[in-house]
Every structure is written in C-alpha cells, then in structure tokens.
Design an enzyme around this catalytic site. Structure first.
Site, short mmCIF file in Angstrom:
data_model
loop_
_atom_site.label_atom_id
_atom_site.label_comp_id
_atom_site.label_asym_id
_atom_site.label_seq_id
_atom_site.Cartn_x
_atom_site.Cartn_y
_atom_site.Cartn_z
N ASP A 173 1.34 -3.66 1.39
CA ASP A 173 0.76 -4.00 0.10
C ASP A 173 1.02 -2.83 -0.84
O ASP A 173 1.27 -1.71 -0.39
CB ASP A 173 -0.75 -4.24 0.30
CG ASP A 173 -1.44 -4.42 -1.02
OD1 ASP A 173 -0.98 -5.26 -1.83
OD2 ASP A 173 -2.43 -3.70 -1.28
N ASP B 131 -0.76 -1.97 -4.53
CA ASP B 131 -1.92 -1.34 -5.17
C ASP B 131 -3.07 -1.17 -4.19
O ASP B 131 -3.47 -2.12 -3.51
CB ASP B 131 -2.38 -2.19 -6.37
CG ASP B 131 -1.25 -2.40 -7.37
OD1 ASP B 131 -0.54 -1.43 -7.67
OD2 ASP B 131 -1.08 -3.54 -7.83
N CYS C 147 4.95 -11.62 -6.12
CA CYS C 147 4.48 -12.94 -6.57
C CYS C 147 3.95 -12.76 -7.99
O CYS C 147 2.98 -12.01 -8.20
CB CYS C 147 3.38 -13.49 -5.67
SG CYS C 147 2.52 -14.87 -6.48
N ASP D 121 -4.96 -3.28 1.92
CA ASP D 121 -6.36 -2.89 1.70
C ASP D 121 -7.26 -4.08 1.39
O ASP D 121 -8.44 -3.92 1.17
CB ASP D 121 -6.46 -1.87 0.55
CG ASP D 121 -6.17 -2.52 -0.80
OD1 ASP D 121 -5.13 -3.20 -0.91
OD2 ASP D 121 -6.99 -2.37 -1.73
ZN LIG Z 1 3.64 -16.81 -6.18
#
Ligand SMILES: [Zn+2]
Length: 451
Positions: A266, A268, A347, A395
C-alpha cells in the site's frame, strides 16, 4: 511500458554490435591494465558472458568496436568460432564514443541490429526485444528498467503506449525529480534512423547525442521495459555487486524467465506519511527506514509493487499529472537511498457521488479499488509473479481484506491508520510496527525460499 511477453520465437535479428569502448578508468584500481570488456565476473571476461548469451539467443554475427587495448580483445575473441559466432573486430584509431564507429560503418550493417555496451553483465532475451521492435515498427528500441542509482543514470520518459517522449541525461538538476526509468544501454536500431549522421567523423555517444536528437526529431523510439538481469560493471562497487550476483546465481538466463514472489505494498500510511489525502508531490514524506526495508526485500528476491487506491482523482482533488509527479518524487526519494519499485498500480475510482468538482466518469463501482483484486490481477498479468509466495503489506483493513481474497499472506503495519478504520473484518497474518518491521517478519518467515 512494453512488457515482456512469453512466446516461442524464431530469431528475428542476428547481428549484434558490442561497443567495447575505452579504458575502465573508474575500474583501474581493481581491473589494472584491461579494457573494460575483459574485466572478469565469475572468473570469465564480461565480453565472454556477452558472446555466450548472444550465441544462445540466436545471434550469428557480432561486430566489436574496440578502442583501448583492442589487441587484447582481438587475442581473446579471434574470429569468434569458439563461441559459435562470426566475430569482426574493428579497431578505432581514435576514440569515437560508443556511437561513432556505428555511424562510420553504417553501410556495412543490416537493416536492423542490436547494440550493447561492453561493460554490461546481462541475462536478457534479445529476440524478445527484437520482436517488440519489429512488431511496433520502431526506429529505435531501448531497454529500460528502474535501478538503484537513478540519480547518476540517463533517464527517459515514455507515454502510455511506450513511446519515449523525453530524455534526461545526467547530471540531473538538484531541484527536480524524475521517474526511475533508466536507459539500460541495450538497443535495437533501424539502420536508416541513423542515416542523418552516417559517416560523420568525431566522437558520438548514443545516450548523450543520438537518442536525445532522435527523440527531438520525432522518431519512433520505443521503451522496452524488462526486469531481466542487467547491470553495468563500470565502478568497483558495481563490479563487486555483479560478482556477488554471479555467486548467488542471480545472473542466469533461465532465472530471468522464472516467476518470482512479490511484496504488494500500500502507499499512503505504509510507505509515506498519511497527510489527509496526498494531493501534491511537495507533500510526500517517506517514513524512516522504508528504503532500507525495500532494499533488503529485493535482495531476497522479491519484486516490489505498489497497489494504491487514489479516490482523490475521482473526487477531482488532484489530477493524473500531479499524481504522476507524486510518483516521480516517490521513485526519486527511494532511488537516493538505493531502493526502487517494479511498478505502481493505481485505482482512480470512487463509488459514491456527491463531491463538488468530482469527475463523473471515475465515479463508478470497479474491480480495482481495494479490497477488490483488480490491481493485483493486472500486476500478475504484466509481470511474472509467483503469487503463492507473495505478500501484501498495508495499514488499512481493505489491504488485509484484499490479501485474503487473493490468497496472499498479509502484514498490517501500525503506521498510518494502523487498521483502526474498521471497514473490513479481515485478520492479518502478522502485525508489525512499520514497514521495516514488516520486512523482518517476511524475511524470517518459515518456509520462505529466496528466489
Ligand atoms: Zn478502480
């Protein structure tokens, strides 16, 4: 980027130019009085590694442009028959740079040919690059990859169709940051693309002179992204690292084609400090210890791939251009500390409408927003990934839920929201203080066999 494809192929191009170049100035302390191409890795000259690879990948004819101590190269290679190749060695009377001799001998060369620098250790399927070059009707194809020293590498930018749009030769200005997309010094050239410079005298360098001019003139220059093994041995430290790679069996043609486990990350709250929603590159701040953690994971054979939800795009709070700048800065900051990512998947969607300035076309239910597995599936389609030995580190509970759905092991880090978002009930396999601790958990995991 143009990705490696798996298919059976017939040799398309059979002529390789090796630019043996000048003395190994920066290697003098370890190499003594040798041309760079004859410096050894694993007890064999780099040039021999290259010739063996050439013979294996369908090359029939090799032209070596040699300058410094060309007679040593001549004595070592001869006519190339012991390598199963026909080799011609041209001795430069004065240094011509790595492109000068090619320009002076253009009419002796076939319509398309490969160029490789003489100080590269590589385990690369040359015909796969040739296939792309021919299929895409490129004028010039260059292999690109991220490396652990982008700050002193020649870099390129490419559009979404892999055409090179800009070239940044080093030294780079201190106040800017670039994508970690390094010119790896393996080229496929359409002879006629070089016609404007044919026969020109003087010193010419592919990376500094020819490639920037070709791009400026609008030539079709294709970026071929590959994570096959490729490293220059131009400094004592890099030579030492190639030697270590050789001993560990990392420089192998077959290994280059094998699938490898990945750490899906991930962004952030895991790599960088969560500051509301990150909207501008200037606000990016990496957590301490992230780069060394990524380095040790890579050293153990993992690919490193970021999967990130960025609903800020759908909400109109930032643009694709600013997001690209954030990722350039992310790659640049990691590169300063010797770490790099294989890919970043984003995304851009968000399911719920009602935000001022939102972009309707991105306000959709999608498969790629985590915990959806669409980004992961895209990564697996693009890169050779051994999913069964891969991990997800994040997280938020949506990271852990995505891992559960995809059958990945997961580590929840206690940075960012530290799993307190409560959106999904998934339970992580491990909990770790931060990414550095997560890397330790993964590397100590029982049954993990480095690839
Ligand atoms: Zn998406």
């Amino acid at each position: 980027m143009t990705r490696m494809k798996d298919f059976v192929h017939q040799p398309k191009l059979t002529h390789l130019i090796i630019v043996a170049g000048g003395p190994g100035m920066r290697l003098a302390t370890v190499a003594g009085n040798l041309p760079k191409a004859l410096v050894t890795v694993g007890g064999k000259p780099v040039l021999q590694h290259q010739l063996e690879l050439a013979a294996r990948t369908g090359i029939e004819k090799v032209t070596i442009f040699a300058g410094y101590l060309a007679e040593q190269i001549d004595a070592f290679v001869g006519d190339g028959s012991r390598f199963g190749l026909r080799v011609c060695i041209f001795t430069e009377k004065q240094p011509l740079g790595n492109a000068g001799a090619t320009l002076q001998n253009l009419d002796r060369l076939p319509q398309h040919f490969f160029v490789v620098y003489g100080d590269l250790m590589l385990a690369v399927d040359l015909q796969r690059i040739a296939n792309c070059h021919i299929e895409r009707e490129a004028d010039f194809t260059l292999m690109v990859h991220p490396n652990d020293h982008p700050q002193d590498s020649d870099l390129v930018e490419a559009d979404t169709n892999d055409w090179v749009t800009a070239v940044h030769t080093c030294p780079h200005p201190a106040d800017r940051f670039f994508s970690n997309l390094v010119n790896a010094a393996v080229y496929v050239v359409r002879r006629e693309a070089l016609r404007p410079w044919a026969g020109l005298a003087g010193k010419w360098d592919f990376a500094k002179d020819i490639i920037p001019r070709l791009v400026a003139d609008g030539c079709h220059m294709l970026a071929y992204r590959s994570d096959e093994y490729l490293k220059d041995i131009g400094t004592p430290a890099r030579l030492q690292s190639a030697e270590a790679d050789w001993k560990a069996g990392r420089i192998s043609f077959d290994r280059s084609n094998r699938s490898r486990p990945a750490i899906f990350l991930d962004r952030d709250g895991t790599l960088n400090v969560e500051k509301g929603h990150l909207r501008a590159a200037k606000d990016l701040e990496l957590f301490p210890g992230v780069a060394p953690a990524l380095r040790s994971l890579r050293q153990s054979g993992f690919r490193l791939i970021v999967l990130t939800n960025q609903p800020v795009l759908a909400r109109g709070e930032t643009t694709e251009a600013e997001l690209a700048a954030i990722h350039r800065r992310l790659e640049w900051e990691l590169g300063k500390d010797g770490a790099y990512l294989d890919a970043i998947y984003v995304c851009p969607h968000h399911p719920d409408g009602g935000f001022p300035g939102e972009r309707k076309e991105l306000k959709v239910h999608c498969d790629c927003r985590k915990p959806g597995t669409g980004l992961l599936e895209q990564a697996c389609q693009d890169l050779r990934i051994d999913v069964s030995n891969s991990w997800m580190v994040g997280d938020q509970t949506r990271d852990i839920e995505m891992a559960r759905r995809a059958g990945l092991r997961s580590v929840l880090v206690q940075t960012g929201s530290a799993g307190s978002d409560g959106q999904f009930p998934a339970v992580p396999n491990h909990i770790a203080g931060d990414l550095a601790a997560a890397a330790n958990v993964i590397l100590q995991h029982k049954g993990f066999a480095p690839g």
